[in-house]
Scaffold this motif. Structure first.
Motif, PDB file in Angstrom:
ATOM      1  N   LEU A  96       0.816  -1.200   0.000  1.00 65.14           N
ATOM      2  CA  LEU A  96       0.000   0.000   0.000  1.00 65.14           C
ATOM      3  C   LEU A  96       0.859   1.264   0.000  1.00 65.14           C
ATOM      4  O   LEU A  96       2.011   1.249   0.443  1.00 65.14           O
ATOM      5  CB  LEU A  96      -0.915   0.014   1.222  1.00 65.14           C
ATOM      6  N   ILE A  97       0.279   2.337  -0.500  1.00 66.41           N
ATOM      7  CA  ILE A  97       0.882   3.661  -0.348  1.00 66.41           C
ATOM      8  C   ILE A  97       0.688   4.058   1.110  1.00 66.41           C
ATOM      9  O   ILE A  97      -0.433   4.112   1.602  1.00 66.41           O
ATOM     10  CB  ILE A  97       0.225   4.675  -1.277  1.00 66.41           C
ATOM     11  N   PRO A  98       1.773   4.324   1.835  1.00 68.18           N
ATOM     12  CA  PRO A  98       1.669   4.472   3.298  1.00 68.18           C
ATOM     13  C   PRO A  98       1.041   5.796   3.723  1.00 68.18           C
ATOM     14  O   PRO A  98       0.792   6.678   2.913  1.00 68.18           O
ATOM     15  CB  PRO A  98       3.138   4.398   3.742  1.00 68.18           C
ATOM     16  N   LYS A  99       0.815   5.886   5.004  1.00 67.74           N
ATOM     17  CA  LYS A  99       0.433   7.170   5.589  1.00 67.74           C
ATOM     18  C   LYS A  99       1.649   8.084   5.537  1.00 67.74           C
ATOM     19  O   LYS A  99       2.700   7.787   6.078  1.00 67.74           O
ATOM     20  CB  LYS A  99      -0.024   6.973   7.039  1.00 67.74           C
ATOM     21  N   LEU A 100       1.498   9.194   4.869  1.00 66.66           N
ATOM     22  CA  LEU A 100       2.642  10.034   4.535  1.00 66.66           C
ATOM     23  C   LEU A 100       2.983  11.017   5.646  1.00 66.66           C
ATOM     24  O   LEU A 100       2.116  11.370   6.466  1.00 66.66           O
ATOM     25  CB  LEU A 100       2.343  10.804   3.246  1.00 66.66           C
ATOM     26  N   PRO A 101       4.231  11.475   5.678  1.00 69.62           N
ATOM     27  CA  PRO A 101       4.608  12.532   6.641  1.00 69.62           C
ATOM     28  C   PRO A 101       3.814  13.806   6.378  1.00 69.62           C
ATOM     29  O   PRO A 101       3.486  14.132   5.226  1.00 69.62           O
ATOM     30  CB  PRO A 101       6.099  12.739   6.368  1.00 69.62           C
ATOM     31  N   ARG A 102       3.525  14.544   7.391  1.00 67.84           N
ATOM     32  CA  ARG A 102       2.774  15.785   7.239  1.00 67.84           C
ATOM     33  C   ARG A 102       3.605  16.836   6.499  1.00 67.84           C
ATOM     34  O   ARG A 102       3.061  17.790   5.954  1.00 67.84           O
ATOM     35  CB  ARG A 102       2.362  16.312   8.618  1.00 67.84           C
ATOM     36  N   THR A 103       4.923  16.638   6.458  1.00 63.09           N
ATOM     37  CA  THR A 103       5.800  17.625   5.814  1.00 63.09           C
ATOM     38  C   THR A 103       5.941  17.406   4.319  1.00 63.09           C
ATOM     39  O   THR A 103       6.462  18.284   3.616  1.00 63.09           O
ATOM     40  CB  THR A 103       7.200  17.554   6.443  1.00 63.09           C
ATOM     41  N   ALA A 123      -2.182  14.188   3.516  1.00 60.68           N
ATOM     42  CA  ALA A 123      -0.878  14.865   3.438  1.00 60.68           C
ATOM     43  C   ALA A 123      -1.180  16.337   3.181  1.00 60.68           C
ATOM     44  O   ALA A 123      -1.277  16.775   2.037  1.00 60.68           O
ATOM     45  CB  ALA A 123      -0.027  14.281   2.322  1.00 60.68           C
ATOM     46  N   PRO A 124      -1.345  17.132   4.221  1.00 63.42           N
ATOM     47  CA  PRO A 124      -1.873  18.495   4.071  1.00 63.42           C
ATOM     48  C   PRO A 124      -1.005  19.413   3.218  1.00 63.42           C
ATOM     49  O   PRO A 124      -1.514  20.396   2.678  1.00 63.42           O
ATOM     50  CB  PRO A 124      -1.964  18.993   5.524  1.00 63.42           C
TER      51      PRO A 124
END
Length: 547
Positions: A96-103, A123-124
């Motif tokens: 899966l495409i992972p939970k990404l860093p907020r940065t 990913a804001p």
């Protein structure tokens, strides 16, 4: 380096692209926890990414592991990292495409074997997401509606299906849950996405034309080709996306008439609506496609902004990006050609393989910058516009498999850049024009360009035209009868009128003039007497009795 070697230094930056570091992942990197920028693209790595990699480089801002043969799955959660730009394209990653860093601002994991998104994908600060050529299934997560900084989204060549989110109040509710009702409504009314490039081709998306595109005022490049979209095209396309440069909807199930408002896309350079079920006439007002009118050789040429103009590779310090290598397939010159970032300069209109009727708009000849024009496999009738020779930059022209009639305009010989012409299977008639580029087209089988038009004559078909070859008209006027044919008709008509007029003048003269009658009939009597005497004397001289 020995696998147990511990380096006596701490790097801040490591640029090692195209160095032979493989096949195993170098273990000495485990001690380089202060690295901020790491480039290891095309380094011959053939292994799994070690578990310590993500923790070691958790403070790095730029990571580039592209163009290797790295395998395995990515961690489920990368939220603890500080990476701004992550490029892992052209590897063998799965999962899966992972939970990404907020940065994170740029994510390029194209050309892998990833098969989906983690739940609550967010990913804001994400601006660029290049995910093409994977095996991603399911649907696009609705959380994409909340990525208000997203500019580039490339999900082409995957296995995504179902409808796209419409980014309405339902999708935005988690973002506005702390607001009261009135505030939520106001924020929704001013809500918009900043997407400039949206590539969704070669998937299995269905439903109507995506409604959330009404909120994409900055969209320049839209590719929905090779999906299962259906329904009619909305009239708000040119109003909601006025800056569209490339609009590709080929190979879907759209139907109905092509809205006239689509001709309001003044910046469009590639308009591809082929392989659908569109009917009705081609919209008029084609002269409103301003980007296709101006050329580099004319004073009214205005350069169109390139949707790839923002160089993300330089901005994020990456040696290569998947998006810059992403290709755009275009049917031109009778074959499918792949274009990359130069596709913007193709200048193409493709409406082939639909059910369009009516005539080809005369104003089409105003699009002097056009390079490819394909209107084949429709039901177009009428004549080929006689000013089609004004499209001086045209390289490929395909009008085959229609019901076009009349003569082929001689102005086609003005198209000196033309390298492919197909007028087959119509109702065209008359002499085939010649000269310039037309004499060298299709040298292997030139007659194929005109097959299926039994009324055509002259080279290269076998049917010969009556009369001597004639020079092409030079005044650019519509097809008309040859000048020698007109002069023969004029002479015959004038002779008939003159004979009738002279006969009636003599008749009326004899009827109303007494002296004319006496003189005329007296002359006839004298002529009769003379002829009688001559005939009797001649007869007696040759056939009478001899003394």
């Amino acid at each position: 380096m020995d696998s147990h070697w511990v380096p006596p230094f701490n790097l801040d930056t490591a640029w090692l692209s195209s160095c032979n570091l493989g096949p195993q992942f170098p273990t000495w990197f485990r001690w380089q926890k202060s690295i901020r920028e790491l480039e290891m693209s095309n380094t011959g790595l053939v292994s799994r990414i070690p578990d310590w990699f993500w923790e070691t480089f958790s403070q790095a801002t730029h990571l580039d592991l592209s163009s290797n043969q790295l395998s395995g799955e990515l961690p489920f959660n990368l939220d603890f990292m500080s990476v701004v730009a992550l490029s892992m394209q052209s590897n063998q990653l799965t999962g899966l495409i992972p939970k990404l860093p907020r940065t994170i601002e740029l994510l390029d994991i194209s050309r892998n074997s990833l098969d989906g998104f983690v739940p609550n994908f967010q990913a804001p600060h994400l601006e660029v997401a290049v995910l093409f050529s994977n095996s991603i299934t399911g649907t696009i997560p609705t959380s994409i509606c909340r990525l208000q900084k997203l500019r580039v989204l490339d999900l082409s060549n995957n296995m995504l299906s179902k409808e796209l989110p419409d980014c309405g109040q339902k999708e935005l509710k988690p973002q506005n849950q702390s607001s009261n009702n009135s505030t939520g409504v106001n924020s929704l009314s001013f809500f918009s996405l900043k997407i400039t490039t949206l590539l969704l081709s070669n998937n299995s998306f269905s439903g109507g034309f995506p409604l959330f595109l009404q909120q994409c005022q900055n969209l320049s490049f839209l590719d929905l080709s090779q999906n299962k979209f259906t329904g009619e095209l909305p009239r708000w396309i040119s109003k909601s996306m006025p800056g569209l440069v490339i609009l590709r909807l080929r190979s879907n199930n759209f139907f109905g008439q092509i809205p006239n408002e689509i001709m309001g896309l003044q910046d469009v350079c590639i308009l591809d609506l082929s392989n659908n079920n569109f009917s009705g006439a081609i919209p008029p007002y084609m002269e409103n496609l301003k980007a296709l009118i101006g050329t580099a050789a004319t004073d009214d040429y205005t350069p169109v902004d390139d949707p790839f103009a923002e160089d993300y590779s330089d901005k994020y310090g990456l040696a290569d990006m998947g998006m810059s290598n992403d290709s755009l397939s275009v049917v031109i010159k009778g074959q499918v050609l792949e274009y990359t970032e130069n596709a913007l300069y193709l200048m193409s209109i493709d409406l082939s393989c639909n059910s369009l009727t009516g005539e080809i708009p005369v104003k089409l000849s105003a699009l002097a910058g056009l390079i490819n024009l394909n209107l084949s496999s429709n039901m177009l009738s009428g004549n080929i516009p006689y000013k089609i020779g004004n499209l001086r930059l045209l390289e490929s022209l395909d009008l085959s498999k229609n019901i076009l009639g009349g003569q082929i305009p001689w102005s086609l010989s003005n198209l000196t850049y033309l390298s492919r012409l197909n007028l087959s299977y119509n109702n065209l008639s008359g002499r085939i024009p010649s000269g310039n580029q037309l004499d060298i087209l299709g040298t292997d089988d030139a007659a194929y360009m005109y097959i299926g038009n039994p009324g055509l004559c002259g080279h290269p078909v076998l049917r010969q035209c009556p009369g001597p070859p004639r020079d092409p008209p030079t005044n650019g006027e519509p097809t008309r009868l040859p000048e020698d044919g007109l002069s023969q008709i004029d002479f015959l008509l004038g002779s008939i009128i003159g004979f009738v007029a002279a006969t009636w003048m003599v008749f009326f003269g004899l009827l109303f003039m007494k002296r004319w009658r006496y003189a005329y009939f007296g002359l006839l009597d004298k002529l009769y007497d003379r002829l009688y005497v001559i005939s009797v004397v001649t007869w007696q001289k040759w056939f009478g009795p001899r003394v």
